[in-house]
Design a protein around this motif. Structure first.
Motif, PDB file in Angstrom:
ATOM      1  N   THR A  14       0.851  -1.198   0.000  1.00  0.00           N
ATOM      2  CA  THR A  14       0.000   0.000   0.000  1.00  0.00           C
ATOM      3  C   THR A  14       0.886   1.247   0.000  1.00  0.00           C
ATOM      4  OG1 THR A  14      -0.013   0.121   2.398  1.00  0.00           O
ATOM      5  CG2 THR A  14      -1.779  -1.178   1.347  1.00  0.00           C
ATOM      6  N   ASP A  15       0.275   2.390  -0.307  1.00  0.00           N
ATOM      7  CA  ASP A  15       1.009   3.658  -0.282  1.00  0.00           C
ATOM      8  C   ASP A  15       1.643   3.886   1.087  1.00  0.00           C
ATOM      9  OD1 ASP A  15       0.304   4.083  -2.837  1.00  0.00           O
ATOM     10  OD2 ASP A  15      -1.037   5.786  -2.461  1.00  0.00           O
ATOM     11  N   ALA A  16       0.831   3.629   2.121  1.00  0.00           N
ATOM     12  CA  ALA A  16       1.309   3.897   3.484  1.00  0.00           C
ATOM     13  C   ALA A  16       2.488   2.994   3.840  1.00  0.00           C
ATOM     14  CB  ALA A  16       0.175   3.692   4.478  1.00  0.00           C
ATOM     15  N   ARG A  17       2.374   1.723   3.443  1.00  0.00           N
ATOM     16  CA  ARG A  17       3.459   0.778   3.771  1.00  0.00           C
ATOM     17  C   ARG A  17       4.716   1.088   2.971  1.00  0.00           C
ATOM     18  NH1 ARG A  17       1.622  -5.318   5.225  1.00  0.00           N
ATOM     19  NH2 ARG A  17       0.513  -4.751   7.115  1.00  0.00           N
ATOM     20  N   TYR A  18       4.513   1.473   1.730  1.00  0.00           N
ATOM     21  CA  TYR A  18       5.667   1.828   0.900  1.00  0.00           C
ATOM     22  C   TYR A  18       6.384   3.033   1.504  1.00  0.00           C
ATOM     23  CZ  TYR A  18       8.181   4.148  -2.884  1.00  0.00           C
ATOM     24  OH  TYR A  18       9.140   4.786  -3.622  1.00  0.00           O
ATOM     25  N   ARG A  19       5.601   4.023   1.860  1.00  0.00           N
ATOM     26  CA  ARG A  19       6.195   5.231   2.432  1.00  0.00           C
ATOM     27  C   ARG A  19       6.937   4.919   3.733  1.00  0.00           C
ATOM     28  NH1 ARG A  19       5.429  10.640   1.189  1.00  0.00           N
ATOM     29  NH2 ARG A  19       6.137  11.968   2.880  1.00  0.00           N
ATOM     30  N   GLU A  20       6.351   4.049   4.518  1.00  0.00           N
ATOM     31  CA  GLU A  20       6.973   3.683   5.791  1.00  0.00           C
ATOM     32  C   GLU A  20       8.288   2.928   5.552  1.00  0.00           C
ATOM     33  OE1 GLU A  20       6.581   4.639   8.642  1.00  0.00           O
ATOM     34  OE2 GLU A  20       7.789   3.202   9.765  1.00  0.00           O
ATOM     35  N   ARG A  21       8.293   2.049   4.560  1.00  0.00           N
ATOM     36  CA  ARG A  21       9.510   1.288   4.254  1.00  0.00           C
ATOM     37  C   ARG A  21      10.611   2.237   3.759  1.00  0.00           C
ATOM     38  NH1 ARG A  21      11.350  -1.100  -0.335  1.00  0.00           N
ATOM     39  NH2 ARG A  21       9.383  -0.796  -1.456  1.00  0.00           N
ATOM     40  N   VAL A  22      10.218   3.160   2.881  1.00  0.00           N
ATOM     41  CA  VAL A  22      11.211   4.097   2.349  1.00  0.00           C
ATOM     42  C   VAL A  22      11.716   5.008   3.470  1.00  0.00           C
ATOM     43  CG1 VAL A  22      11.586   6.007   0.745  1.00  0.00           C
ATOM     44  CG2 VAL A  22      10.317   4.001   0.002  1.00  0.00           C
ATOM     45  N   ARG A  23      10.805   5.362   4.374  1.00  0.00           N
ATOM     46  CA  ARG A  23      11.218   6.214   5.496  1.00  0.00           C
ATOM     47  C   ARG A  23      12.315   5.527   6.304  1.00  0.00           C
ATOM     48  NH1 ARG A  23      10.812   6.756  10.454  1.00  0.00           N
ATOM     49  NH2 ARG A  23       9.447   4.967  10.764  1.00  0.00           N
ATOM     50  N   LYS A  24      12.160   4.222   6.511  1.00  0.00           N
ATOM     51  CA  LYS A  24      13.194   3.476   7.242  1.00  0.00           C
ATOM     52  C   LYS A  24      14.505   3.447   6.452  1.00  0.00           C
ATOM     53  CE  LYS A  24      10.389   0.385  10.040  1.00  0.00           C
ATOM     54  NZ  LYS A  24       9.686  -0.887  10.010  1.00  0.00           N
ATOM     55  N   GLU A  25      14.379   3.292   5.149  1.00  0.00           N
ATOM     56  CA  GLU A  25      15.585   3.260   4.299  1.00  0.00           C
ATOM     57  C   GLU A  25      16.342   4.595   4.369  1.00  0.00           C
ATOM     58  OE1 GLU A  25      16.949   0.874   2.606  1.00  0.00           O
ATOM     59  OE2 GLU A  25      15.414  -0.659   2.324  1.00  0.00           O
ATOM     60  N   VAL A  26      15.595   5.664   4.570  1.00  0.00           N
ATOM     61  CA  VAL A  26      16.213   6.992   4.654  1.00  0.00           C
ATOM     62  C   VAL A  26      16.695   7.281   6.078  1.00  0.00           C
ATOM     63  CG1 VAL A  26      15.701   9.477   4.538  1.00  0.00           C
ATOM     64  CG2 VAL A  26      14.958   7.966   2.680  1.00  0.00           C
ATOM     65  N   ASP A  27      15.826   7.034   7.035  1.00  0.00           N
ATOM     66  CA  ASP A  27      16.117   7.455   8.415  1.00  0.00           C
ATOM     67  C   ASP A  27      17.181   6.602   9.102  1.00  0.00           C
ATOM     68  OD1 ASP A  27      14.200   9.283   7.965  1.00  0.00           O
ATOM     69  OD2 ASP A  27      12.770   8.570   9.470  1.00  0.00           O
ATOM     70  N   THR A  28      17.166   5.292   8.842  1.00  0.00           N
ATOM     71  CA  THR A  28      18.080   4.398   9.575  1.00  0.00           C
ATOM     72  C   THR A  28      19.547   4.776   9.373  1.00  0.00           C
ATOM     73  OG1 THR A  28      16.448   2.645   9.416  1.00  0.00           O
ATOM     74  CG2 THR A  28      18.687   1.985  10.015  1.00  0.00           C
ATOM     75  N   PRO A  29      20.009   4.881   8.125  1.00  0.00           N
ATOM     76  CA  PRO A  29      21.440   5.230   7.981  1.00  0.00           C
ATOM     77  C   PRO A  29      21.753   6.643   8.469  1.00  0.00           C
ATOM     78  CG  PRO A  29      20.354   5.208   5.835  1.00  0.00           C
ATOM     79  CD  PRO A  29      19.373   4.649   6.813  1.00  0.00           C
ATOM     80  N   ILE A  30      20.809   7.547   8.314  1.00  0.00           N
ATOM     81  CA  ILE A  30      21.042   8.919   8.796  1.00  0.00           C
ATOM     82  C   ILE A  30      21.254   8.892  10.312  1.00  0.00           C
ATOM     83  CG2 ILE A  30      19.911  11.156   9.209  1.00  0.00           C
ATOM     84  CD1 ILE A  30      18.680  10.932   6.415  1.00  0.00           C
ATOM     85  N   GLY A  31      20.374   8.132  10.993  1.00  0.00           N
ATOM     86  CA  GLY A  31      20.473   8.037  12.450  1.00  0.00           C
ATOM     87  C   GLY A  31      21.770   7.367  12.890  1.00  0.00           C
ATOM     88  N   LEU A  32      22.135   6.289  12.200  1.00  0.00           N
ATOM     89  CA  LEU A  32      23.357   5.566  12.585  1.00  0.00           C
ATOM     90  C   LEU A  32      24.610   6.412  12.370  1.00  0.00           C
ATOM     91  CD1 LEU A  32      22.723   1.940  11.318  1.00  0.00           C
ATOM     92  CD2 LEU A  32      23.438   2.605  13.627  1.00  0.00           C
ATOM     93  N   ILE A  33      24.663   7.108  11.252  1.00  0.00           N
ATOM     94  CA  ILE A  33      25.846   7.933  10.956  1.00  0.00           C
ATOM     95  C   ILE A  33      25.950   9.075  11.977  1.00  0.00           C
ATOM     96  CG2 ILE A  33      26.785   9.568   9.260  1.00  0.00           C
ATOM     97  CD1 ILE A  33      25.681   7.601   7.079  1.00  0.00           C
ATOM     98  N   LYS A  34      24.807   9.581  12.350  1.00  0.00           N
ATOM     99  CA  LYS A  34      24.810  10.654  13.357  1.00  0.00           C
ATOM    100  C   LYS A  34      25.274  10.094  14.706  1.00  0.00           C
ATOM    101  CE  LYS A  34      21.860  14.330  15.077  1.00  0.00           C
ATOM    102  NZ  LYS A  34      20.497  14.864  15.151  1.00  0.00           N
ATOM    103  N   GLU A  35      24.747   8.920  15.037  1.00  0.00           N
ATOM    104  CA  GLU A  35      25.051   8.324  16.344  1.00  0.00           C
ATOM    105  C   GLU A  35      26.511   7.857  16.425  1.00  0.00           C
ATOM    106  OE1 GLU A  35      22.449   5.009  17.281  1.00  0.00           O
ATOM    107  OE2 GLU A  35      24.093   4.119  18.437  1.00  0.00           O
TER     108      GLU A  35
END
Lengths: 347, 326
Positions: free
Chosen positions: A250-271
């Motif tokens: 679904t649109d919502a699930r796709y967006r959520e998956r992409v959000r993880k693809e974007v946010d996870t590495p950003i968070g890890l690199i920051k941390e």
């Protein structure tokens, strides 16, 4: 506009006499003894012949090169290239009339015969056995040497955003180096060569890769980033194509998956590296507006694809072109990827 | 003046004369030559910039010409002709900017982005700070690039959702650079040790390009080779998984690979059988699990089948005895 219309009259003439006498005598005079604690003297200051809001015209004193003039008049020695370009690119000689641009006159790099573009080179892996995505150490060293010997300015990717916004010019032969995925060879092979030339580079990391067989580890990344030459930026979590929806997603699930693809590495690199996210490399170079929207919300300023070409000032910051450097190509092919200027037909 | 004072004065003069060296001569005035060399440098600069300005003007580059005239005007402020040239050049620039903006906007209205782009670049070559032209060029590039990306994304999505529609065998080998890169990238990920992520991405590519036999062959061979490496290192279960993935990714029968996988299945099955035999001495339950695993790898393993049957019977018998004793 002009603040000083009569540059060589009256007191100006007296100052010029004194300056010329100093220049002429400087070579043969015995220097007076100086107190031991006196700091090293700055180069003699040449007289300002004239100036307005945009230009100062000076005579270079002995010891004043472009960087020294930039430091004196622009407050930033790294802007020496502004002075070099304005004055024909040659060496500055003592006694030479030098035009100093007080502000960037053409920060977007558009000229009558064409416009400046910034090529962003994209490497992946380095190793003894060349393949499409693996560049040998010798080939990489030869490429870096070519850049260094031919007047290219390797600039950090972070500076491209300033150029795109029209705020800050970049030298005419500016090039950016990026290294995708986070292979260990970026540390073991590319890093020593980059250090040798003082070239900055951005490593794009997909975070699930960290810890795998040939991947970088955090300590290696920390060592590289501590030098100030290497930046580590996100390249997704799993390296999945971010534009590709899964079956029945679904649109919502796709967006959520992409959000993880974007946010996870950003968070890890920051941390792990205390680095802010300023850029993002799309896996396989594919992007859509949903991904761009998520990046913009994270404060990311530029995104890079793998569509070949250089980037003019007008390039869409979230879809920058990159030229992939392949290990099975020769130095001529590499040179062809250094598209720093696009000639426009006619005038 | 008294005689005594006159005498004292004479003594002082004599003393001073004895101490002093030759009297210092007044410093000569600054040499004329260095001053004229500076003036000559300025004059040379004026001439050079004037010449450059004329050259740029004749080459049709008024922006560069204006910059040169500006320098000349600063160095020779009393030269009315230079000032007039500067003013005239700037006026010509303003007119050209106006004309090119009109041409660019007209091209935009008619949907001719290429012509509009050329006109807007001309505007910016004359007036690098022109906000209208900058915005127009940025919009043009964004639309152009978004189209490229949307086309690519649509192709990938279409391939994934309707594999049958993609019927171009060997398209990767036919020069589709981006597709070739997609394969290389995935293979590199896989080879670098991201086995799980790499396999997932390789399957995604094959699912999206089921008829690209060249690519499938290449991908499968890579996975099979990785399986051989794993087997040589003693990682037999991972090797078997990779052989089976290689066969699936290939999509066509691969008798040699299948035989290799079957042989490995029998080997692994035998290993689990042996482990079961060891466990059976002390733990029937654990032995049963190991023989079940053995049979998952090779359902035809006769020894494991027999021992599993025997162990289950023994276990049932034990349970019955335990229930009777309660």
């Amino acid at each position: 506009m002009q603040r000083r219309a009569r540059p060589l009259r009256h007191s100006g003439r007296a100052a010029l006499c004194a300056f010329v006498a100093v220049l002429a005598a400087g070579g043969c005079a015995i220097p007076p003894p100086r107190p031991a604690a006196e700091p090293v003297a700055q180069p003699e200051r040449g007289p300002v012949l004239a100036h307005d809001d945009e230009l100062s015209i000076v005579i270079a004193a002995a010891g004043e090169n472009a960087n020294a003039l930039a430091q004196r008049y622009l407050g930033d020695a790294s802007k020496g290239w502004w002075i070099m370009e304005t004055n024909g690119g040659g060496e500055i000689r003592p006694g030479q009339v030098v035009v100093i641009p007080l502000k960037a006159r053409n920060p977007i790099g558009v000229y009558a015969d064409g416009y400046q573009t910034i090529p962003i080179l994209c490497y992946h892996r380095f190793g003894a056995k060349a393949s499409k995505l693996t560049v040998t150490p010798a080939a990489f060293a030869a490429q870096m040497q070519f850049l260094a010997k031919n007047g290219y300015h390797v600039v950090p990717l972070a500076r491209v955003d300033e150029f795109l916004s029209g705020r800050t010019p970049l030298p005419r032969k500016s090039v950016v180096i990026t290294i995708d995925d986070g292979y260990r060879s970026a540390f073991e092979i590319a890093w020593p060569i980059l250090k040798q030339y003082g070239f900055p580079a951005t490593v794009f990391l997909y975070s699930d890769f960290v810890g795998a067989g040939d991947a970088l580890n955090w300590a290696q990344m920390k060592e590289m980033t501590a030098s100030g030459l290497v930046d580590v930026q996100p390249h997704s979590k799993t390296h999945a194509n971010l534009t590709l929806r899964q079956a029945d997603e679904t649109d919502a699930r796709y967006r959520e998956r992409v959000r993880k693809e974007v946010d996870t590495p950003i968070g890890l690199i920051k941390e792990r590296l205390s680095l802010p996210s300023t850029s993002f490399a799309y896996p396989y170079g594919d992007v859509n507006e949903i991904v761009v929207d998520l990046l913009a919300r994270q404060g990311t300023q530029v995104g890079v694809t793998v569509t070949p070409g250089g980037n003019g000032f007008f390039a869409y910051p979230y879809m920058l072109r990159r030229n992939m450097v392949f290990g099975n190509e020769d130095l001529d092919a590499f040179k062809a990827k250094l598209n720093v200027f696009v000639r426009t037909a006619g005038r | 003046m008294t005689r005594a004072r006159r005498g004292l004065l004479s003594c002082c003069i004599v003393l001073l004369a004895a101490c002093a060296e030759a009297p210092l001569r007044p410093a000569p005035p600054p040499e004329v030559a260095p001053l004229s060399s500076v003036e000559a440098a300025i004059a040379a600069a004026v001439a050079a910039h004037r010449q450059q300005a004329e050259k740029y003007t004749s080459n049709g580059d008024p922006a560069a010409a204006a910059r040169e005239w500006q320098v000349v005007a600063l160095l020779a402020p009393d030269d009315a002709q230079v000032r007039a040239k500067l003013i005239a050049t700037r006026a010509a620039i303003a007119q050209a900017v106006h004309d090119q903006l009109q041409a660019g906007n007209a091209a935009l209205r008619s949907g001719d982005a290429d012509r509009a782009g050329v006109a807007m670049l001309k505007v910016l070559s004359l007036d690098p700070g022109n906000a209208e032209a900058m915005k127009a060029l940025r919009d043009i590039d964004r639309q152009k690039f978004s189209r490229i990306q949307n086309t690519r994304a649509a192709r990938v999505a279409q391939s994934a959702s309707a594999p049958a529609a993609r019927t171009t065998p060997g398209s990767a080998a036919n020069g589709d650079v981006s597709e070739s890169y997609d394969i290389d990238q995935r293979i590199e990920m896989f080879k670098a040790g991201d086995v799980e992520g790499g396999l997932k991405e390789l399957h995604a590519f094959v699912d999206a390009n089921p008829n690209n036999q060249d690519a499938r062959q290449r991908i499968a061979a890579t996975v099979y080779d990785r399986g051989r490496e794993a087997e040589n290192k003693g990682a037999r279960e991972q090797a078997l998984m990779l052989y089976e993935q290689a066969v699936a990714l290939r999509g066509k029968p691969a008798p040699e690979w299948t035989a290799q996988a079957q042989k490995l299945r029998r080997t692994i099955s035998g290993e689990y059988y042996d482990k079961g035999m060891q466990a059976y001495r002390t733990d029937t339950g654990a032995a049963i699990k190991l023989w079940e695993t053995s049979l998952r790898y090779d359902p035809q393993n006769p020894k494991a089948t027999a021992k599993l049957q025997e162990a289950r019977l023994a276990q049932d018998k034990l349970k019955r005895i335990e229930q009777q004793s309660k």
